[in-house]
Write an enzyme that holds these catalytic residues in place. Structure first.
Site, PDB file in Angstrom:
ATOM      1  N   SER A 252       0.806  -1.109   0.066  1.00  0.00           N
ATOM      2  CA  SER A 252      -0.024   0.143  -0.165  1.00  0.00           C
ATOM      3  C   SER A 252       0.657   1.231   0.085  1.00  0.00           C
ATOM      4  CB  SER A 252      -0.950  -0.115   1.229  1.00  0.00           C
ATOM      5  OG  SER A 252      -0.276  -0.096   2.495  1.00  0.00           O
ATOM      6  N   LYS A 297      -5.580   4.824   8.420  1.00  0.00           N
ATOM      7  CA  LYS A 297      -4.636   5.499   7.895  1.00  0.00           C
ATOM      8  C   LYS A 297      -5.039   7.042   7.767  1.00  0.00           C
ATOM      9  CE  LYS A 297      -2.830   1.591   5.289  1.00  0.00           C
ATOM     10  NZ  LYS A 297      -2.645   0.826   4.126  1.00  0.00           N
TER      11      LYS A 297
END
Length: 360
Positions: A252, A297
């Site tokens: 990611s 996140k």
């Protein structure tokens, strides 16, 4: 004077406290079938990292002219608490119930049946290595510099079409007389050739080219013909790129790596002092893909006081109902859009935001 009622009330209170204490102790030691997903470490990819008592840049590029950068370009991670070998207790789940930055989910969502914590770590390491190579390829392609893709055989399926024809370490060069550009190009050649028809492949083996023939087949449950080989992708780049990180895995961070490499290779500082955080996988052609743990996140980005948070368009459905700290969020489809979003903010503008998620 002895008061029987008061003594009974006292005994009931003491008994209640004892029961509550016992339940608390049990909740603290009895493992639950759940895991907690929470914000993990934040790493500035334009800065330095300490690995084994040695400080080194996260991204270093050799054999190419690089330029000074400014600001912070943060990659974001999530931490999973409660693996198969170290399950989370029932009591440890309580704080996550009231913390919007944490999520409780069945452990099987993160660790499929039979997968250990070491298995997950090893798989994430492989994906991280792959994402770093793809990020470098995407950055150089964004700069219109040449990138050569190599497809090497990493394994051959038992009783598959390629068994006895291809070997581990073979490099695929051509398919049916045409140069193989990348994996997608090879898939097109296999599908175009059709099932049960010979496909001529030029391979490089032990430093020499030779032609072999493989007859693709449609596997049970599949729809398209395959050759039955596991292929690994590598790249020949205009310069050497090294990325140094410790205990962080998964794909990611690909988009952020690509932005960091691009920033070092361009004369004008991309961020111009901004703090930019982001997440997203990336292909070697610059396409940004979906990730997990978007909410966690976003909270990590907010805590890092980010001026801009960049996310994949493919994660639009995962946006939380409340954006932490009213952060500026830019969903993007590719590396070019990510660069444009940053440039828009540095110029005092506002990039296309989450309203893009509402557009079909």
């Amino acid at each position: 004077m002895y008061d029987e009622r008061r003594e009974r009330r006292k005994m009931r209170v003491l008994l209640g406290i004892a029961i509550l204490a016992s339940l608390t102790v049990l909740a603290a030691v009895i493992p639950s079938p759940y895991a907690i997903e929470r914000p993990g470490p934040v790493v500035d990819t334009l800065g330095d990292v300490k690995i084994k008592d040695e400080t080194m840049p996260v991204i270093s590029i050799s054999d190419a002219k690089t330029y000074p950068t400014s600001g912070e370009l943060n990659l974001l991670t999530v931490t999973i608490v409660g693996g198969p070998e170290h399950p989370a207790s029932w009591l440890s789940l309580v704080p996550a119930l009231v913390d919007p930055s944490q999520r409780i989910a069945p452990r099987s969502e993160f660790f499929p049946e039979g997968e250990s914590e070491k298995d997950r770590e090893a798989a994430n390491t492989v994906m991280m290595d792959s994402s770093q190579m793809q990020a470098a390829a995407a950055a150089f392609r964004q700069l219109k510099q040449p990138v050569t893709v190599h497809l090497d055989v990493a394994g051959v399926s038992e009783k598959g079409p390629a068994e006895g024809v291809l070997r581990k370490g073979d490099r695929l060069v051509k398919a049916n007389g045409k140069d193989i550009v990348d994996f997608v190009d090879l898939r097109k050649s296999i599908v175009a050739a059709g099932a049960d028809k010979p496909l001529d492949l030029v391979i490089e083996r032990d430093g020499k080219e030779q032609t072999v023939s493989v007859t693709p087949r449609v596997p049970d449950g599949g729809e398209e013909p395959m050759i039955g080989a596991v292929l690994a992708t590598s790249y020949t780049l205009p310069a050497k790129v090294d990325i140094s990180l410790s205990q962080i895995g998964g794909p990611s961070a690909g988009m952020i790596f690509a932005l960091g490499i691009y920033d070092q290779l361009t004369p004008k500082p991309l961020l111009d002092g901004l703090t930019v955080s982001g997440t997203g996988t990336i292909s070697d052609t610059g396409e940004v893909g979906a990730i997990g743990g978007l909410t966690q996140k976003m909270w990590a980005a907010a805590r890092a006081k980010s001026d801009l948070f960049i996310m994949p368009m493919e994660n639009c459905a995962d946006l939380p109902s409340t954006i932490p700290s009213d952060m500026t969020v830019a969903p993007v489809k590719n590396l070019d859009e990510a660069i444009h979003a940053i440039e828009t903010v540095t110029e005092g503008g506002k990039p296309a935001g989450i309203e893009r998620c509402e557009t079909p």
